[in-house]
Design an enzyme around this catalytic site. Structure first.
Site, PDB file in Angstrom:
ATOM      1  N   GLU A 133       0.854  -1.188   0.000  1.00  0.00           N
ATOM      2  CA  GLU A 133       0.000   0.000   0.000  1.00  0.00           C
ATOM      3  C   GLU A 133       0.888   1.235   0.000  1.00  0.00           C
ATOM      4  OE1 GLU A 133      -2.875   0.140   3.197  1.00  0.00           O
ATOM      5  OE2 GLU A 133      -2.775   2.328   3.299  1.00  0.00           O
ATOM      6  N   GLU A 138      -2.635  11.725   3.241  1.00  0.00           N
ATOM      7  CA  GLU A 138      -3.418  11.137   4.325  1.00  0.00           C
ATOM      8  C   GLU A 138      -3.173  11.902   5.622  1.00  0.00           C
ATOM      9  OE1 GLU A 138      -4.414   6.727   6.138  1.00  0.00           O
ATOM     10  OE2 GLU A 138      -2.338   7.162   5.570  1.00  0.00           O
TER      11      GLU A 138
END
Length: 314
Positions: A133, A138
């Site tokens: 990932e 974020e």
């Protein structure tokens, strides 16, 4: 077959020069996102107080809409929730195509802000975490700066010292060893996330993935150093001209080819959950995260992405 030594030297030089040159393979803008991404009406894997809706519902409730070069996804900001009912309606999009070696360039006007928000732009493979990932953008609860993170299975670490302008946290990317924290790097610019990002008019995020390294850059809207090919979404780019990334993940002690498979691109906004909910009070937000989401719909008026375009290169 044999070749003169000079031939190998020449081909190596050409490969080095062309290694950072990419051609545009995909361009997404406005309503085009609806053709290249699918809504995922799934249970939130991070246990957020959200209800991810399908495309029909998202369009009917204006949780997904486009106008010209604006593509907006957002959380519901009008409904008081039943505490025993589903979470606040929101959106999770996944690209229909998958990518390995590639570059993404995001031109973003606005990102979700507010207590309880946990927005992300990221890429992920099948059979998580075995195909890896990559989190490009974020954060939670308006806490700047942005953090870019790799999440892998065991056997992937980063060197303590490397060529980046950001600040590394853990250098172990293994989710099992880090309680899913992975190996994150915080950007060195306060306006890379949340209200600071939005007040500056947004900016550009770029991520380059190869088998040798993964790099992430950020330029704010009025940054005079933004490369012209990034600024204009050019059909051809040269990442060698983009300067030092704020996040650099080399393959020195991580075989990127074996830890990262074919990835889909994800755009999502969750609320509370494993990260935002756990640090809600610590981040200066009032009361209990789930109660806050249930009872304060107007708090999510600014909980939206406005994406001008996404360009992908290979």
């Amino acid at each position: 077959m044999t070749f003169p030594r000079a031939f190998f030297a020449l081909t190596s030089l050409v490969a080095a020069v062309l290694g950072a040159t990419y051609q545009q393979t995909d361009s997404h803008q406005g309503s085009g996102f609806l053709k290249s991404f699918s809504h995922q009406a799934i249970a939130d894997p991070t246990h957020g107080r959200v209800n991810y809706v399908d495309q029909g519902t998202a369009l009917a409730q204006n949780l997904t809409f486009s106008s010209g070069d604006h593509f907006v996804i957002r959380a519901d900001h009008t409904t008081v929730l039943n505490p025993s009912g589903p979470g606040r309606n929101s959106v999770r999009l996944q690209s229909n195509k998958q990518y390995t070696t590639h570059v993404t360039v995001w031109n973003i006007r606005h990102m979700p802000q507010g207590c309880a928000t946990w927005p992300a732009l990221w890429e992920v493979g099948a059979d998580w975490p075995n195909q890896g990932e990559i989190d490009v953008l974020e954060g939670v609860n308006d806490q700047s700066p942005n953090q870019s993170t790799l999440h892998t299975n065991s056997g992937c670490t980063m060197p303590a010292s490397r060529a980046q302008t950001g600040n590394a946290g853990s250098n172990n990317c293994d989710v099992a060893a880090t309680n899913n924290a992975g190996c994150g790097v915080q950007a060195n610019k306060a306006n890379s996330y949340g209200p600071g990002f939005n007040n500056a008019g947004g900016g550009w995020y770029a991520m380059e993935r190869t088998n040798s390294f993964i790099k992430v850059w950020f330029w704010s809207r009025n940054d005079g150093s933004v490369p012209s090919d990034v600024l204009n979404g050019a059909t051809s780019i040269n990442t060698d001209n983009w300067g030092t990334p704020y996040a650099f993940f080399p393959s020195q002690s991580c075989n990127l080819a074996s830890h990262f498979g074919a990835h889909n691109i994800i755009i999502n906004l969750t609320l509370c959950g494993d990260w935002a909910g756990n640090v809600f009070g610590q981040d200066g937000c009032p009361g209990n995260c789930v109660d806050y989401v249930n009872n304060n719909p107007s708090a999510f008026t600014n909980a939206f992405f406005d994406i001008q375009w996404l360009k992908i290169y290979g």
